[in-house]
Design an enzyme around this catalytic site. Structure first.
Site, PDB file in Angstrom:
ATOM      1  N   LYS A 130       0.843  -1.200   0.000  1.00  0.00           N
ATOM      2  CA  LYS A 130       0.000   0.000   0.000  1.00  0.00           C
ATOM      3  C   LYS A 130       0.884   1.258   0.000  1.00  0.00           C
ATOM      4  O   LYS A 130       0.671   2.180  -0.757  1.00  0.00           O
ATOM      5  CB  LYS A 130      -0.909  -0.038   1.230  1.00  0.00           C
ATOM      6  CG  LYS A 130      -1.931   1.058   1.267  1.00  0.00           C
ATOM      7  CD  LYS A 130      -2.918   0.835   2.402  1.00  0.00           C
ATOM      8  CE  LYS A 130      -3.743   2.087   2.612  1.00  0.00           C
ATOM      9  NZ  LYS A 130      -4.647   1.983   3.758  1.00  0.00           N
ATOM     10  N   GLU A 136      10.484  -4.911   4.138  1.00  0.00           N
ATOM     11  CA  GLU A 136      10.492  -6.313   3.721  1.00  0.00           C
ATOM     12  C   GLU A 136      10.179  -6.436   2.230  1.00  0.00           C
ATOM     13  O   GLU A 136      10.865  -7.118   1.471  1.00  0.00           O
ATOM     14  CB  GLU A 136       9.429  -7.096   4.519  1.00  0.00           C
ATOM     15  CG  GLU A 136       9.706  -7.244   6.002  1.00  0.00           C
ATOM     16  CD  GLU A 136       9.141  -6.108   6.842  1.00  0.00           C
ATOM     17  OE1 GLU A 136       8.943  -4.995   6.299  1.00  0.00           O
ATOM     18  OE2 GLU A 136       8.924  -6.332   8.049  1.00  0.00           O
ATOM     19  N   GLY A 196      -4.894  -2.190   4.774  1.00  0.00           N
ATOM     20  CA  GLY A 196      -4.193  -3.339   4.189  1.00  0.00           C
ATOM     21  C   GLY A 196      -4.862  -4.659   4.521  1.00  0.00           C
ATOM     22  O   GLY A 196      -5.056  -5.515   3.661  1.00  0.00           O
ATOM     23  N   ARG A 197      -5.254  -4.833   5.782  1.00  0.00           N
ATOM     24  CA  ARG A 197      -5.803  -6.123   6.202  1.00  0.00           C
ATOM     25  C   ARG A 197      -7.226  -6.367   5.713  1.00  0.00           C
ATOM     26  O   ARG A 197      -7.807  -7.418   5.979  1.00  0.00           O
ATOM     27  CB  ARG A 197      -5.710  -6.261   7.729  1.00  0.00           C
ATOM     28  CG  ARG A 197      -6.369  -5.158   8.524  1.00  0.00           C
ATOM     29  CD  ARG A 197      -5.948  -5.209   9.995  1.00  0.00           C
ATOM     30  NE  ARG A 197      -6.480  -4.100  10.783  1.00  0.00           N
ATOM     31  CZ  ARG A 197      -5.895  -2.922  10.919  1.00  0.00           C
ATOM     32  NH1 ARG A 197      -4.774  -2.678  10.261  1.00  0.00           N
ATOM     33  NH2 ARG A 197      -6.429  -1.982  11.670  1.00  0.00           N
ATOM     34  N   GLU A 235      -4.614  -6.798  14.925  1.00  0.00           N
ATOM     35  CA  GLU A 235      -4.129  -5.474  14.513  1.00  0.00           C
ATOM     36  C   GLU A 235      -5.272  -4.464  14.616  1.00  0.00           C
ATOM     37  O   GLU A 235      -5.046  -3.279  14.870  1.00  0.00           O
ATOM     38  CB  GLU A 235      -3.570  -5.524  13.077  1.00  0.00           C
ATOM     39  CG  GLU A 235      -2.755  -4.306  12.699  1.00  0.00           C
ATOM     40  CD  GLU A 235      -1.899  -4.504  11.437  1.00  0.00           C
ATOM     41  OE1 GLU A 235      -0.759  -4.978  11.535  1.00  0.00           O
ATOM     42  OE2 GLU A 235      -2.386  -4.181  10.348  1.00  0.00           O
ATOM     43  N   HIS A 265      -5.016 -33.443  18.428  1.00  0.00           N
ATOM     44  CA  HIS A 265      -3.853 -34.234  18.853  1.00  0.00           C
ATOM     45  C   HIS A 265      -2.694 -33.332  19.245  1.00  0.00           C
ATOM     46  O   HIS A 265      -1.568 -33.793  19.367  1.00  0.00           O
ATOM     47  CB  HIS A 265      -3.434 -35.168  17.714  1.00  0.00           C
ATOM     48  CG  HIS A 265      -4.530 -36.118  17.325  1.00  0.00           C
ATOM     49  ND1 HIS A 265      -4.726 -37.321  17.948  1.00  0.00           N
ATOM     50  CD2 HIS A 265      -5.518 -35.997  16.400  1.00  0.00           C
ATOM     51  CE1 HIS A 265      -5.775 -37.927  17.409  1.00  0.00           C
ATOM     52  NE2 HIS A 265      -6.282 -37.145  16.475  1.00  0.00           N
ATOM     53  N   LYS A 303       9.349  -0.721  13.926  1.00  0.00           N
ATOM     54  CA  LYS A 303       9.919  -0.414  12.602  1.00  0.00           C
ATOM     55  C   LYS A 303      10.980   0.672  12.730  1.00  0.00           C
ATOM     56  O   LYS A 303      12.057   0.594  12.148  1.00  0.00           O
ATOM     57  CB  LYS A 303       8.832   0.110  11.649  1.00  0.00           C
ATOM     58  CG  LYS A 303       7.836  -0.910  11.174  1.00  0.00           C
ATOM     59  CD  LYS A 303       6.939  -0.277  10.109  1.00  0.00           C
ATOM     60  CE  LYS A 303       5.647  -1.024   9.926  1.00  0.00           C
ATOM     61  NZ  LYS A 303       4.711  -0.377   9.026  1.00  0.00           N
TER      62      LYS A 303
HETATM   63  O1  F6P Z   1       3.155  -3.276   9.777  1.00  0.00           O
HETATM   64  C1  F6P Z   1       1.794  -3.335   9.606  1.00  0.00           C
HETATM   65  C2  F6P Z   1       1.341  -2.947   8.228  1.00  0.00           C
HETATM   66  O2  F6P Z   1       1.278  -1.580   8.123  1.00  0.00           O
HETATM   67  C3  F6P Z   1       0.006  -3.603   7.936  1.00  0.00           C
HETATM   68  O3  F6P Z   1      -1.062  -2.908   8.437  1.00  0.00           O
HETATM   69  C4  F6P Z   1       0.060  -3.722   6.457  1.00  0.00           C
HETATM   70  O4  F6P Z   1      -0.883  -4.648   6.016  1.00  0.00           O
HETATM   71  C5  F6P Z   1       1.490  -4.159   6.259  1.00  0.00           C
HETATM   72  O5  F6P Z   1       2.209  -3.437   7.225  1.00  0.00           O
HETATM   73  C6  F6P Z   1       2.068  -3.952   4.895  1.00  0.00           C
HETATM   74  O6  F6P Z   1       2.067  -2.623   4.501  1.00  0.00           O
HETATM   75  P1  F6P Z   1       2.222  -2.200   2.996  1.00  0.00           P
HETATM   76  O7  F6P Z   1       1.091  -2.806   2.230  1.00  0.00           O
HETATM   77  O8  F6P Z   1       2.182  -0.706   2.989  1.00  0.00           O
HETATM   78  O9  F6P Z   1       3.542  -2.714   2.489  1.00  0.00           O
END
Ligand code: F6P
Length: 538
Positions: free
Chosen positions: A200, A206, A260-261, A346, A377, A505
């Site tokens: 987003k 990452e 995002g979620r 979240e 189990h 972060k």
């Molecule tokens: O670290 C949390 C977050 O901001 C989430 O809410 C989001 O889904 C994820 O990181 C990834 O963010 P982006 O889509 O901006 O890379």
């Protein structure tokens, strides 16, 4: 309009619910079932292909009525209107919350309609080979690079709908763990691999690290800088996407008004549409839209998301449970607990209310789980005989997909059997009689009987669905989204921001500079010693 700022603990219903908890202290699920022959009438809802039974929760009709009063006093109906109207209910980020618009087939938002057409045409072209790689070969593998909401939803949905998938293989890279990235890449042919970079913000460490690794991998393996055919991106940050080198026609939009979620219903769902085809993806959206309508229009006592949110609030705020198990009885849904962890934790893991005050009641639960029967189990011992109250959602399907009746009957007998065992338990008397009937001697009985006692009285909710398909999955996920919303409304918190993920972060990025340069700054002793160990400094 903004959401009301009502402290739930100050409502009349909350106070009465506290009394109600005391009134029920001597009742058990077994006693409630023997007293109330009508439990299923008011504690279950049949809707579309869903049969939801929450009668195995420790409450009676009076409790249930008070819970619905709590929802009314906290203005749930008004809040639902605000959600669907696009009011700025994400106040701390000054945004509307309109993920439901992504699956609204009557939307007047032309941009969303255009996105849908683009998803349709792009996914068809990847599937039929119209869009090809640099060397002219049809793609066989698609890699989604993203994290959190840009990963968990599509990954869960593609796994859940594996039965409906075509021949394309979809992979996911999320973590900034170079070993994992290499493990995925080493199985792939660069000529036939397509990457979807989802972020987003397009600033996430990452995702950008992995996208750059993928870019270098393609450039090196294909010995070219002409890599545009191998990448598309999904983001709100169009400039950054262009800087990365993505072909303008291969850019898909995200919106500030979709968290995002909650985003897999739009362009973030591109990998889903590639995996199962747009027609199936559309059915997934239609299912979610049907649940939206149910949520918007059903009265509180027949509204599945509201009722399940109220049951959750009863279990955590009045009966003191801190966690909730999610137990799907199908391997297809093995990623559902992970997905719901982000969606629920979240969203509702907050300790400040909508007036900015510190909260003194319990909010977001710890969400965890796994598939039945595997988890029977593994961790069910603790649910049955441990000292913690762990309400569980059981999710099952009346029909299997491949039609193996024998296995399905066994699977579903476990589904029903576990819920029955959790509710009924097994008393010492029953155990002693059984041991006596097996002619065991008194000494053995006295020695062992206590260990076999099951207290029972453990709450479960059953969500039984006809069959797992794109539409019913859409309904299920939309149901959980609305449970999250309803709980947030009643808990008087903002469910659609996530400030709690920021601090880590910021610190990681400062520490990265120290790790890279070897110049370790002043920290607490533990942090400092970690950094020194990583750099082999004594
Ligand atoms: O670290 C949390 C977050 O901001 C989430 O809410 C989001 O889904 C994820 O990181 C990834 O963010 P982006 O889509 O901006 O890379």
């Amino acid at each position: 309009m903004s959401l009301h700022k009502i402290n739930p603990t100050k409502t009349k219903a909350w106070k009465k619910l506290i009394e109600q908890k005391d009134n029920l202290s001597t009742e058990t699920l077994n006693s409630l079932f023997s007293k109330e022959s009508n439990r299923l009438n008011y504690l279950s809802i049949k809707w579309d292909c869903f049969d939801v039974d929450f009668s195995k929760n420790i409450l009676n009709e009076k409790t249930f009525n008070l819970l619905t009063e709590l929802a009314e006093e906290c203005k749930i109906s008004d809040s639902i209107k605000m959600l669907f109207n696009g009011d700025e209910i994400n106040e701390t980020e000054e945004r509307s919350v309109l993920h439901t618009e992504l699956r609204n087939f009557k939307t007047s938002n032309s941009s969303i309609m255009a996105d849908r057409e683009k998803i349709k045409s792009f996914s068809s072209k990847i599937i039929d080979g119209t869009i090809k790689g640099y060397t002219g070969k049809k793609f066989t593998d698609v890699v989604n690079i993203g994290i959190g909401g840009s990963d968990l939803g599509p990954k869960m949905a593609i796994e859940a709908l594996k039965f409906y998938k075509n021949s394309l293989n979809i992979h996911f890279i999320s973590n900034v763990d170079g070993d994992h990235t290499e493990e995925v890449l080493k199985t792939l042919n660069p000529e036939t691999t397509f990457f979807i970079v989802v972020s987003k913000t397009f600033t996430t460490q990452e995702t950008l690290t992995n996208a750059n690794l993928a870019k270098k991998w393609i450039e090196k393996k294909l010995d070219t800088k002409e890599i545009q055919n191998h990448f598309c991106a999904i983001s709100t940050n169009i400039d950054a996407v262009k800087d990365f080198g993505i072909n303008e026609n291969y850019i898909f939009k995200m919106y500030d008004f979709v968290g995002g979620r909650f985003s897999m219903w739009g362009s973030v769902g591109l990998s889903i549409s590639i995996s199962i085809g747009y027609d199936n993806f559309k059915k997934f959206l239609i299912g979610a839209e049907k649940m939206d309508k149910h949520f918007k229009e059903s009265p509180i006592e027949k509204n599945i998301p509201i009722c399940l949110a109220l049951i959750g609030i009863w279990n955590s705020n009045f009966l003191g449970s801190h966690t909730q198990g999610i137990i799907p009885y199908t391997e297809y849904l093995n990623l559902l607990p992970n997905y719901l962890q982000q969606s629920m934790m979240e969203s509702n893991g907050k300790n400040i209310d909508r007036s900015g005050e510190r909260i003194n009641y319990s909010t977001g639960n710890i969400i965890w789980g796994g598939t039945g029967t595997n988890t029977q189990h593994a961790f069910f011992q603790l649910i049955h005989q441990g000292d913690k109250l762990i309400p569980c959602d059981f999710i099952g399907f009346k029909k299997s997909l491949h039609g193996n009746k024998d296995s399905h009957n066994k699977l579903m007998s476990n589904y029903v059997g576990q819920m029955q065992a959790l509710m009924k338990g097994r008393s010492l008397n029953e155990i002693v009689s059984e041991m006596e009937s097996k002619n065991m001697d008194e000494e053995t009985i006295n020695k062992n009987a206590n260990f076999k006692v099951f207290d029972g009285n453990k709450p479960t909710t059953s969500i039984l669905i006809d069959q797992l398909n794109p539409e019913s999955l859409g309904m299920l996920i939309s149901m959980y989204e609305h449970i999250v919303f309803t709980k947030g409304v009643i808990w008087n918190i903002f469910s659609f921001d996530q400030w709690g993920v920021e601090l880590g972060k910021v610190l990681a990025s400062k520490l990265l500079t120290e790790i890279e340069s070897g110049e370790i700054g002043n920290h607490d002793h533990s942090t400092e010693s970690h950094l020194k160990k990583l750099k082999n400094i004594s």
